[in-house]
Design an enzyme around this catalytic site. Sequence first.
Site, PDB file in Angstrom:
ATOM      1  N   ASP A   1       0.855  -1.190   0.000  1.00 40.08           N
ATOM      2  CA  ASP A   1       0.000   0.000   0.000  1.00 40.08           C
ATOM      3  C   ASP A   1       0.890   1.240   0.000  1.00 40.08           C
ATOM      4  OD1 ASP A   1      -3.220   0.550   0.935  1.00 40.08           O
ATOM      5  OD2 ASP A   1      -1.797   2.221   1.056  1.00 40.08           O
TER       6      ASP A   1
ATOM      7  N   ASN B   1     -12.770  -2.969   2.478  1.00 43.07           N
ATOM      8  CA  ASN B   1     -13.711  -1.860   2.585  1.00 43.07           C
ATOM      9  C   ASN B   1     -14.706  -2.001   1.443  1.00 43.07           C
ATOM     10  OD1 ASN B   1     -12.453  -0.587   4.795  1.00 43.07           O
ATOM     11  ND2 ASN B   1     -10.935   0.348   3.438  1.00 43.07           N
TER      12      ASN B   1
ATOM     13  N   GLN C   1     -14.119   2.834   1.175  1.00 42.63           N
ATOM     14  CA  GLN C   1     -13.512   2.343  -0.069  1.00 42.63           C
ATOM     15  C   GLN C   1     -13.232   3.523  -0.984  1.00 42.63           C
ATOM     16  OE1 GLN C   1     -15.709  -0.689  -2.224  1.00 42.63           O
ATOM     17  NE2 GLN C   1     -14.052  -0.971  -3.711  1.00 42.63           N
TER      18      GLN C   1
ATOM     19  N   VAL D   1     -10.839   2.963  -3.874  1.00 38.95           N
ATOM     20  CA  VAL D   1     -10.510   2.406  -5.195  1.00 38.95           C
ATOM     21  C   VAL D   1     -11.529   1.302  -5.482  1.00 38.95           C
ATOM     22  CG1 VAL D   1      -8.785   1.263  -6.617  1.00 38.95           C
ATOM     23  CG2 VAL D   1      -8.054   2.921  -4.876  1.00 38.95           C
TER      24      VAL D   1
ATOM     25  N   HIS E   1     -10.096  -5.297  -3.448  1.00 36.50           N
ATOM     26  CA  HIS E   1      -8.753  -5.601  -2.936  1.00 36.50           C
ATOM     27  C   HIS E   1      -8.846  -5.967  -1.466  1.00 36.50           C
ATOM     28  CE1 HIS E   1      -9.598  -1.299  -2.674  1.00 36.50           C
ATOM     29  NE2 HIS E   1      -8.938  -1.304  -1.530  1.00 36.50           N
TER      30      HIS E   1
ATOM     31  N   HIS F   1      -6.873  -5.798   2.064  1.00 34.54           N
ATOM     32  CA  HIS F   1      -5.758  -5.216   2.813  1.00 34.54           C
ATOM     33  C   HIS F   1      -5.217  -6.291   3.757  1.00 34.54           C
ATOM     34  CE1 HIS F   1      -6.674  -0.818   2.077  1.00 34.54           C
ATOM     35  NE2 HIS F   1      -7.875  -1.316   1.826  1.00 34.54           N
TER      36      HIS F   1
HETATM   37  P1  AMP Z   1      -9.612   1.391  -0.004  1.00 32.16           P
HETATM   38  O1  AMP Z   1      -9.764   2.634   0.829  1.00 32.16           O
HETATM   39  O2  AMP Z   1     -10.008   0.147   0.717  1.00 32.16           O
HETATM   40  O3  AMP Z   1     -10.270   1.528  -1.365  1.00 32.16           O
HETATM   41  O4  AMP Z   1      -8.055   1.234  -0.208  1.00 32.16           O
HETATM   42  C1  AMP Z   1      -7.353   1.760  -1.271  1.00 32.16           C
HETATM   43  C2  AMP Z   1      -5.927   1.704  -0.863  1.00 32.16           C
HETATM   44  O5  AMP Z   1      -5.128   1.799  -2.014  1.00 32.16           O
HETATM   45  C3  AMP Z   1      -5.494   2.839   0.073  1.00 32.16           C
HETATM   46  O6  AMP Z   1      -5.003   2.278   1.281  1.00 32.16           O
HETATM   47  C4  AMP Z   1      -4.408   3.567  -0.713  1.00 32.16           C
HETATM   48  O7  AMP Z   1      -3.360   3.993   0.116  1.00 32.16           O
HETATM   49  C5  AMP Z   1      -3.949   2.494  -1.708  1.00 32.16           C
HETATM   50  N1  AMP Z   1      -3.422   2.981  -2.970  1.00 32.16           N
HETATM   51  C6  AMP Z   1      -3.955   3.909  -3.791  1.00 32.16           C
HETATM   52  N2  AMP Z   1      -3.194   4.059  -4.892  1.00 32.16           N
HETATM   53  C7  AMP Z   1      -2.161   3.186  -4.777  1.00 32.16           C
HETATM   54  C8  AMP Z   1      -1.038   2.860  -5.581  1.00 32.16           C
HETATM   55  N3  AMP Z   1      -0.803   3.459  -6.753  1.00 32.16           N
HETATM   56  N4  AMP Z   1      -0.193   1.899  -5.152  1.00 32.16           N
HETATM   57  C9  AMP Z   1      -0.396   1.289  -3.965  1.00 32.16           C
HETATM   58  N5  AMP Z   1      -1.448   1.552  -3.147  1.00 32.16           N
HETATM   59  C10 AMP Z   1      -2.316   2.499  -3.546  1.00 32.16           C
END
Ligand code: AMP
Length: 115
Positions: free
Chosen positions: A30, A86, A93, A95, A99, A101
């Site tokens: 992350d 999430n 959430q 992205v 995924h 974590h």
């Molecule tokens: P979520 O909030 O569950 O959608 O988690 C998305 C996660 O993706 C967050 O913890 C971000 O820090 C991580 N994230 C976003 N862009 C990138 C990236 N380019 N490479 C690695 N992690 C990322």
Amino acid sequence: MADTIFGKIVRGEIPADKLHEDEHCIAIRDIHPRAPVHLLVIPKKPIPRLVDAQPEDQALLGHLMLVARQLAEDHGVGNSFRLLVNNGEGAGQTVFHLHLHILGNDKYSEADMAG
Ligand code: AMP
């Protein structure tokens, strides 16, 4: 379906340090770690949210968990980690490409993944 940063990483359009890659998923660190070990397991199939997964995704979902277990072990937290998904904006959430974590060596906190 809207494309996401994880879709671009999965397709190799954005370079990323892949800790794991197989036919079904990749794993990366992350970018904003919220635990000493904070990894993401990302299916290649662009399922936006966990609730969008279908019965035919059952094996894929199980695979992601087994890969997560192995990664936790490989990163020295095999006996002490959390898996977190999430689901939806209200849950933090950001992205919209499913995924998992992996959070290792952290102290449990209700709020730490809220945004
Ligand atoms: P979520 O909030 O569950 O959608 O988690 C998305 C996660 O993706 C967050 O913890 C971000 O820090 C991580 N994230 C976003 N862009 C990138 C990236 N380019 N490479 C690695 N992690 C990322």
